[in-house]
Each structure stands twice: as structure tokens, then as C-alpha cells.
Design a protein around this motif. Structure first.
Motif, PDB file in Angstrom:
ATOM      1  N   VAL A  54      -1.216  16.837  20.437  1.00 51.83           N
ATOM      2  CA  VAL A  54      -1.439  16.386  19.070  1.00 51.83           C
ATOM      3  C   VAL A  54      -0.165  15.779  18.476  1.00 51.83           C
ATOM      4  O   VAL A  54      -0.240  14.879  17.634  1.00 51.83           O
ATOM      5  N   SER A  55       0.990  16.210  18.935  1.00 49.92           N
ATOM      6  CA  SER A  55       2.243  15.649  18.409  1.00 49.92           C
ATOM      7  C   SER A  55       2.436  14.203  18.841  1.00 49.92           C
ATOM      8  O   SER A  55       3.193  13.460  18.221  1.00 49.92           O
ATOM      9  N   ARG A  56       1.744  13.775  19.878  1.00 52.89           N
ATOM     10  CA  ARG A  56       1.861  12.390  20.347  1.00 52.89           C
ATOM     11  C   ARG A  56       0.969  11.414  19.562  1.00 52.89           C
ATOM     12  O   ARG A  56       0.962  10.223  19.847  1.00 52.89           O
ATOM     13  N   LEU A  57       0.251  11.906  18.564  1.00 55.69           N
ATOM     14  CA  LEU A  57      -0.618  11.035  17.763  1.00 55.69           C
ATOM     15  C   LEU A  57       0.158  10.223  16.727  1.00 55.69           C
ATOM     16  O   LEU A  57      -0.404   9.334  16.098  1.00 55.69           O
ATOM     17  N   GLY A  58       1.417  10.560  16.514  1.00 56.44           N
ATOM     18  CA  GLY A  58       2.239   9.794  15.584  1.00 56.44           C
ATOM     19  C   GLY A  58       2.387  10.408  14.201  1.00 56.44           C
ATOM     20  O   GLY A  58       2.937   9.774  13.307  1.00 56.44           O
ATOM     21  N   PHE A  59       1.902  11.629  14.010  1.00 54.62           N
ATOM     22  CA  PHE A  59       2.031  12.291  12.716  1.00 54.62           C
ATOM     23  C   PHE A  59       3.059  13.408  12.747  1.00 54.62           C
ATOM     24  O   PHE A  59       3.132  14.210  11.825  1.00 54.62           O
ATOM     25  N   GLY A  60       3.828  13.507  13.799  1.00 57.54           N
ATOM     26  CA  GLY A  60       4.816  14.573  13.921  1.00 57.54           C
ATOM     27  C   GLY A  60       4.200  15.804  14.567  1.00 57.54           C
ATOM     28  O   GLY A  60       3.061  15.783  15.035  1.00 57.54           O
ATOM     29  N   GLU A  61       4.981  16.865  14.586  1.00 57.85           N
ATOM     30  CA  GLU A  61       4.513  18.106  15.182  1.00 57.85           C
ATOM     31  C   GLU A  61       3.535  18.804  14.247  1.00 57.85           C
ATOM     32  O   GLU A  61       3.714  18.801  13.037  1.00 57.85           O
ATOM     33  N   ALA A  62       2.523  19.414  14.847  1.00 50.40           N
ATOM     34  CA  ALA A  62       1.543  20.164  14.062  1.00 50.40           C
ATOM     35  C   ALA A  62       2.173  21.441  13.526  1.00 50.40           C
ATOM     36  O   ALA A  62       3.081  22.006  14.140  1.00 50.40           O
ATOM     37  N   ILE A  63       1.679  21.885  12.403  1.00 51.18           N
ATOM     38  CA  ILE A  63       2.133  23.129  11.792  1.00 51.18           C
ATOM     39  C   ILE A  63       1.140  24.222  12.162  1.00 51.18           C
ATOM     40  O   ILE A  63      -0.036  24.143  11.785  1.00 51.18           O
ATOM     41  N   PRO A  64       1.571  25.230  12.928  1.00 57.13           N
ATOM     42  CA  PRO A  64       0.659  26.321  13.294  1.00 57.13           C
ATOM     43  C   PRO A  64       0.278  27.157  12.085  1.00 57.13           C
ATOM     44  O   PRO A  64       1.139  27.542  11.295  1.00 57.13           O
ATOM     45  N   ILE A  65      -1.026  27.401  11.915  1.00 60.28           N
ATOM     46  CA  ILE A  65      -1.518  28.220  10.798  1.00 60.28           C
ATOM     47  C   ILE A  65      -2.680  29.084  11.262  1.00 60.28           C
ATOM     48  O   ILE A  65      -3.211  28.894  12.363  1.00 60.28           O
ATOM     49  N   SER A  66      -3.071  29.988  10.411  1.00 56.02           N
ATOM     50  CA  SER A  66      -4.301  30.739  10.583  1.00 56.02           C
ATOM     51  C   SER A  66      -5.045  30.688   9.267  1.00 56.02           C
ATOM     52  O   SER A  66      -4.531  31.119   8.242  1.00 56.02           O
ATOM     53  N   ALA A  67      -6.249  30.175   9.288  1.00 52.00           N
ATOM     54  CA  ALA A  67      -7.071  30.145   8.086  1.00 52.00           C
ATOM     55  C   ALA A  67      -8.130  31.222   8.166  1.00 52.00           C
ATOM     56  O   ALA A  67      -9.148  31.161   7.486  1.00 52.00           O
ATOM     57  N   GLU A  68      -7.906  32.219   9.019  1.00 51.33           N
ATOM     58  CA  GLU A  68      -8.856  33.315   9.161  1.00 51.33           C
ATOM     59  C   GLU A  68      -8.923  34.106   7.869  1.00 51.33           C
ATOM     60  O   GLU A  68      -7.920  34.342   7.207  1.00 51.33           O
ATOM     61  N   ASP A 115      -0.045  23.116  25.331  1.00 51.96           N
ATOM     62  CA  ASP A 115      -0.487  21.778  25.759  1.00 51.96           C
ATOM     63  C   ASP A 115      -1.160  21.040  24.614  1.00 51.96           C
ATOM     64  O   ASP A 115      -0.926  19.853  24.404  1.00 51.96           O
ATOM     65  N   HIS A 116      -2.009  21.750  23.861  1.00 46.48           N
ATOM     66  CA  HIS A 116      -2.714  21.125  22.741  1.00 46.48           C
ATOM     67  C   HIS A 116      -1.753  20.714  21.632  1.00 46.48           C
ATOM     68  O   HIS A 116      -1.894  19.643  21.051  1.00 46.48           O
ATOM     69  N   LEU A 117      -0.766  21.568  21.352  1.00 48.20           N
ATOM     70  CA  LEU A 117       0.225  21.232  20.325  1.00 48.20           C
ATOM     71  C   LEU A 117       1.065  20.036  20.750  1.00 48.20           C
ATOM     72  O   LEU A 117       1.389  19.162  19.938  1.00 48.20           O
ATOM     73  N   SER A 118       1.389  19.973  22.024  1.00 45.06           N
ATOM     74  CA  SER A 118       2.157  18.845  22.545  1.00 45.06           C
ATOM     75  C   SER A 118       1.330  17.558  22.470  1.00 45.06           C
ATOM     76  O   SER A 118       1.823  16.505  22.056  1.00 45.06           O
ATOM     77  N   GLN A 141       0.834  -1.194   0.000  1.00 40.97           N
ATOM     78  CA  GLN A 141       0.000   0.000   0.000  1.00 40.97           C
ATOM     79  C   GLN A 141       0.867   1.242   0.000  1.00 40.97           C
ATOM     80  O   GLN A 141       1.999   1.234   0.425  1.00 40.97           O
ATOM     81  N   TRP A 142       0.250   2.350  -0.470  1.00 42.06           N
ATOM     82  CA  TRP A 142       0.929   3.629  -0.416  1.00 42.06           C
ATOM     83  C   TRP A 142       1.228   3.980   1.024  1.00 42.06           C
ATOM     84  O   TRP A 142       0.475   3.652   1.924  1.00 42.06           O
ATOM     85  N   GLN A 143       2.296   4.666   1.212  1.00 42.66           N
ATOM     86  CA  GLN A 143       2.590   5.210   2.527  1.00 42.66           C
ATOM     87  C   GLN A 143       2.058   6.637   2.540  1.00 42.66           C
ATOM     88  O   GLN A 143       2.751   7.575   2.212  1.00 42.66           O
ATOM     89  N   ARG A 144       0.803   6.781   2.871  1.00 44.26           N
ATOM     90  CA  ARG A 144       0.134   8.085   2.883  1.00 44.26           C
ATOM     91  C   ARG A 144       0.641   8.878   4.078  1.00 44.26           C
ATOM     92  O   ARG A 144       0.736   8.360   5.177  1.00 44.26           O
ATOM     93  N   GLN A 145       0.955  10.129   3.848  1.00 46.12           N
ATOM     94  CA  GLN A 145       1.424  10.991   4.926  1.00 46.12           C
ATOM     95  C   GLN A 145       0.280  11.882   5.394  1.00 46.12           C
ATOM     96  O   GLN A 145      -0.478  12.411   4.584  1.00 46.12           O
ATOM     97  N   VAL A 146       0.160  12.022   6.700  1.00 50.92           N
ATOM     98  CA  VAL A 146      -0.815  12.923   7.298  1.00 50.92           C
ATOM     99  C   VAL A 146      -0.038  14.011   8.014  1.00 50.92           C
ATOM    100  O   VAL A 146       0.840  13.734   8.829  1.00 50.92           O
ATOM    101  N   VAL A 147      -0.360  15.257   7.689  1.00 51.56           N
ATOM    102  CA  VAL A 147       0.246  16.411   8.353  1.00 51.56           C
ATOM    103  C   VAL A 147      -0.874  17.134   9.088  1.00 51.56           C
ATOM    104  O   VAL A 147      -1.927  17.412   8.507  1.00 51.56           O
ATOM    105  N   ILE A 148      -0.653  17.401  10.356  1.00 48.70           N
ATOM    106  CA  ILE A 148      -1.668  18.081  11.155  1.00 48.70           C
ATOM    107  C   ILE A 148      -1.403  19.577  11.147  1.00 48.70           C
ATOM    108  O   ILE A 148      -0.288  20.027  11.406  1.00 48.70           O
ATOM    109  N   LEU A 149      -2.460  20.328  10.814  1.00 52.02           N
ATOM    110  CA  LEU A 149      -2.397  21.783  10.807  1.00 52.02           C
ATOM    111  C   LEU A 149      -3.129  22.294  12.047  1.00 52.02           C
ATOM    112  O   LEU A 149      -4.292  21.970  12.267  1.00 52.02           O
ATOM    113  N   ALA A 150      -2.421  23.069  12.852  1.00 53.62           N
ATOM    114  CA  ALA A 150      -2.996  23.644  14.069  1.00 53.62           C
ATOM    115  C   ALA A 150      -3.591  24.996  13.711  1.00 53.62           C
ATOM    116  O   ALA A 150      -2.870  25.989  13.575  1.00 53.62           O
ATOM    117  N   ASN A 151      -4.895  25.035  13.538  1.00 50.79           N
ATOM    118  CA  ASN A 151      -5.596  26.235  13.084  1.00 50.79           C
ATOM    119  C   ASN A 151      -5.986  27.136  14.261  1.00 50.79           C
ATOM    120  O   ASN A 151      -5.895  26.744  15.407  1.00 50.79           O
TER     121      ASN A 151
END
Length: 165
Positions: A149-163, A144-147, A114-124
Motif C-alpha cells: 500500500v505504501s507504493r500507491l504514492g500516498f506514503g506509508e499507511a498508519i496502522p490503526i484499530s477501529a474495533e 507485505d500488505h503495508l509495503s 486545484q487544491w492539493q488534496r492529501q490522502v492518508v491511508i489507514l491500515a485497519n
């Protein structure tokens, strides 16, 4: 390429069908796909048929599933001011279970072929400087929330603003 309609909207639930546009970063061209959102009820609808029986809802989650199956990269957004919710945890588990379509051109040594699909978490919701001043303080809920979410196994979240607007 211009696509009729926006990929972003200030109205929640705007995306009903897959919306696609062509993007480019440097010399890399890609297709960006925006789908209907996923939550616990829609996941339940997809697999058990329980919950909302609206045919539109069923088609929406089926389109989201199909897009996820075909993706090499999934950008998963969460509200960094709220943190990990039960819905978000369900979405993470759902993404881990999605199987990609078989691809005969893949290396046979790949895990389960199977493909090795990558999931990147965006911290909005990290717009402006209001949260940034408290970002490094010991009482920051955002940290605390960023820490967490980083324990989910997808690496550190990328902080963003989608405002927007």
C-alpha cells in the motif's frame, strides 16, 4: 458539539448520508465527515449509470463524491490483513481523478489551479497484540500488505484499530 447519531457503527453500510461532527486536536478545530463507503459498483453507478439503479445508492455515492471534492484531507481505510483488493485499487484511482471545486483565492501557480488534496491511508484491523508479534517476521502478510500500500504514492499507511463493541 454533540451530534445525534454515531460516526462509527458495528453494522456495515450504516452511513447513508454525510455525517458530520466537529473535532479538535490541540488547538486545531476541524470538521470530520463520514460518508457512505465506496466500491467498484458505486463508482460505476456514479459515472456510467450501470449496476444498481437504486436511487438511494445513487444519492449515497453522490454525497460521498461531494464530500471528497470539498476535503483537504481524506482518510482512506483498508483492511491490512487482506491487503489491496481490486475494489481498493479502483477507489484509489477514483480519488486521484476527483477534481476540487475552483477556488479563486488559490495561488494561480497551483497545478491546474486545484487544491492539493492529501490522502492518508489507514491500515485497519490491527487490533491487539496478535498481529504485532508477527509484524516484524519475514513471513508476515501484514508487513507485505503495508509495503504494497505504501507504493500507491500516498506514503506509508498508519496502522490503526477501529474495533469497538
Amino acid at each position: 458539539r454533540q451530534n445525534a447519531g454515531a460516526i462509527v457503527s458495528s453494522t456495515p453500510g450504516t452511513t447513508r448520508d454525510r455525517r458530520e461532527c466537529i473535532g479538535r486536536i490541540g488547538g486545531t478545530t476541524f470538521t470530520l465527515v463520514d460518508t457512505a463507503g465506496v466500491d467498484r459498483d458505486r463508482i460505476s453507478l456514479l459515472y456510467s449509470g450501470k449496476g444498481n439503479t437504486d436511487p438511494m445508492e445513487t444519492k449515497m455515492i453522490q454525497q460521498t463524491l461531494e464530500a471528497a471534492k470539498q476535503s483537504d484531507l481524506i482518510l482512506l481505510m483498508f483492511d491490512a490483513k487482506v491487503g489491496i483488493t481490486a475494489d481498493f485499487a479502483d477507489i484509489v484511482n477514483w480519488l486521484r481523478k476527483i477534481k476540487s471545486p475552483s477556488n479563486n483565492n488559490k495561488n494561480s501557480d497551483d497545478h491546474n489551479n486545484q487544491w492539493q488534496r492529501q490522502v492518508v491511508i489507514l491500515a485497519n484491523k490491527l487490533e491487539g497484540d496478535g498481529w504485532a508479534g508477527n509484524y516484524y517476521s519475514s513471513d508476515s502478510h501484514v508487513m507485505d500488505h503495508l509495503s504494497e500500500v505504501s507504493r500507491l504514492g500516498f506514503g506509508e499507511a498508519i496502522p490503526i484499530s477501529a474495533e469497538h463493541g
